[in-house]
Design an enzyme around this catalytic site. Sequence first.
Site, short mmCIF file in Angstrom:
data_model
loop_
_atom_site.label_atom_id
_atom_site.label_comp_id
_atom_site.label_asym_id
_atom_site.label_seq_id
_atom_site.Cartn_x
_atom_site.Cartn_y
_atom_site.Cartn_z
N ASP A 107 -10.24 3.06 1.49
CA ASP A 107 -10.46 2.49 3.12
C ASP A 107 -11.26 3.32 4.06
OD1 ASP A 107 -9.16 0.05 2.58
OD2 ASP A 107 -7.35 0.43 3.32
N LYS A 154 0.74 -1.18 -0.11
CA LYS A 154 0.05 0.09 -0.05
C LYS A 154 0.84 1.26 0.01
CE LYS A 154 -4.35 -1.57 2.05
NZ LYS A 154 -5.46 -1.69 3.13
P1 NDP Z 1 -1.57 -2.71 10.54
O1 NDP Z 1 -0.83 -3.73 10.59
O2 NDP Z 1 -1.02 -1.51 9.61
O3 NDP Z 1 -1.91 -2.17 11.99
C1 NDP Z 1 -2.56 -3.12 12.81
C2 NDP Z 1 -2.94 -2.15 13.99
O4 NDP Z 1 -3.47 -3.03 15.08
C3 NDP Z 1 -1.52 -1.33 14.78
O5 NDP Z 1 -2.12 -0.11 15.49
C4 NDP Z 1 -1.26 -2.45 15.89
O6 NDP Z 1 -0.75 -1.66 16.88
C5 NDP Z 1 -2.75 -2.97 16.23
N1 NDP Z 1 -2.49 -4.35 16.82
C6 NDP Z 1 -2.10 -5.58 16.48
N2 NDP Z 1 -2.09 -6.37 17.44
C7 NDP Z 1 -2.38 -5.94 18.30
C8 NDP Z 1 -2.82 -6.36 19.78
N3 NDP Z 1 -2.61 -7.75 20.04
N4 NDP Z 1 -3.23 -5.51 20.81
C9 NDP Z 1 -3.39 -4.10 20.43
N5 NDP Z 1 -3.23 -3.50 19.24
C10 NDP Z 1 -2.90 -4.56 18.16
O7 NDP Z 1 -2.81 -3.11 9.72
P2 NDP Z 1 -4.07 -2.48 9.05
O8 NDP Z 1 -4.30 -1.17 9.68
O9 NDP Z 1 -3.66 -2.50 7.58
O10 NDP Z 1 -5.13 -3.35 9.14
C11 NDP Z 1 -5.78 -3.16 10.36
C12 NDP Z 1 -7.25 -4.24 10.17
O11 NDP Z 1 -8.01 -3.64 9.38
C13 NDP Z 1 -6.72 -5.86 9.47
O12 NDP Z 1 -7.62 -6.68 10.48
C14 NDP Z 1 -7.63 -5.59 8.30
O13 NDP Z 1 -8.33 -6.71 7.98
C15 NDP Z 1 -8.70 -4.39 8.37
N6 NDP Z 1 -9.01 -3.84 7.34
C16 NDP Z 1 -10.38 -3.66 7.04
C17 NDP Z 1 -10.94 -3.06 6.10
C18 NDP Z 1 -12.29 -3.29 5.72
O14 NDP Z 1 -12.56 -2.73 4.34
N7 NDP Z 1 -13.27 -3.72 6.42
C19 NDP Z 1 -9.97 -2.40 5.14
C20 NDP Z 1 -8.48 -2.15 5.43
C21 NDP Z 1 -8.12 -3.00 6.57
P3 NDP Z 1 0.85 -1.50 16.99
O15 NDP Z 1 1.17 -0.19 16.12
O16 NDP Z 1 1.02 -1.29 18.31
O17 NDP Z 1 1.40 -2.74 16.58
#
Ligand code: NDP
Length: 283
Positions: free
Chosen positions: A106, A70
């Site tokens: 998104d 992305k």
């Molecule tokens: P990223 O990897 O960029 O971000 C993940 C986020 O989740 C970060 O803020 C991370 O925190 C947090 N996180 C992950 N694991 C944990 C945990 N165990 N406890 C607390 N926080 C946690 O992913 P994306 O932002 O690209 O995607 C996030 C979700 O959004 C995905 O599940 C994806 O499927 C969904 N999504 C849905 C869409 C839709 O159209 N419905 C479109 C795009 C995405 P940290 O920074 O601390 O690691």
Amino acid sequence: MAGFRQELVALFGQPVEENPTQAMIEAAFAAAGLDWRYLTIEVAPDGLADAVLGARAMGFRGFNCTIPHKVAVVEHLDRLSPAAELIGAVNTVVRDGDELAGENTDGAGFLAALRRRRDPAGARVVLLGAGGAARAIGVELALAGAAALTVVNRGAERAHELGTVLGGLVGELRVAELGEGFRAPADTDLVVNATSVGLFPDVEAEVPFDLGDVAGRALVADVIPNPPETRFLREAAALGCETLEGLEMLVEQGRIGFRLWTGAEPDAGVMRAALRRAFANPS
Ligand code: NDP
């Protein structure tokens, strides 16, 4: 009528096996009577430049990008939409003549789903997460006139990075750490889980946020599309909160992409049903 030649769009990502976008978009092509194909293509990071050149050479009408492309795709495009520029990432590419334009649907998809329930203007929002999805949603909420945004993330550094992006866009901005110590303001209208916690197969994973603080008042939304009804949303509903599934965001961002590529209006009901079938019967 294109004779025997189909118009092509695609998804570039790695991994892509679990991505259901093809099921949703091809169902919409069929319902609209369009002889188009949506190809799900695994592209490794070091193959992205060639994949984009290939899409240009083969006249693709556009493509989606997912993890890990992305941000990396930006340098291979001719221009970006203002939202994609602010978000710093592209999930949808549209061919316009000889040029490839990058969009980020998104956040706009989330906003479209939200607007059917609540007006984002003036909303006081708690945004959980600071990754790509949170960034897209935060930017679009700010552009839509949200009054206050609290970015709550596990990792402080990423939360502050997003805070910097949103700083000039929203009147009241707070940044906090996700965990037991965080209390949501009592006047919160909207809580968005934009972390990846709860995504299939880890469906029982718990978002570390106390929904008791917003019980009976806030609309609670999740970005997780699979399962559509997450543990987080079940708990919110049990506390008297209205809920919004991530599946609706996925449908809405798919609708925007479909319109940008084809100029036609897709059937949202067909797209929603195709996604629900895909999640119920993973390949
Ligand atoms: P990223 O990897 O960029 O971000 C993940 C986020 O989740 C970060 O803020 C991370 O925190 C947090 N996180 C992950 N694991 C944990 C945990 N165990 N406890 C607390 N926080 C946690 O992913 P994306 O932002 O690209 O995607 C996030 C979700 O959004 C995905 O599940 C994806 O499927 C969904 N999504 C849905 C869409 C839709 O159209 N419905 C479109 C795009 C995405 P940290 O920074 O601390 O690691």
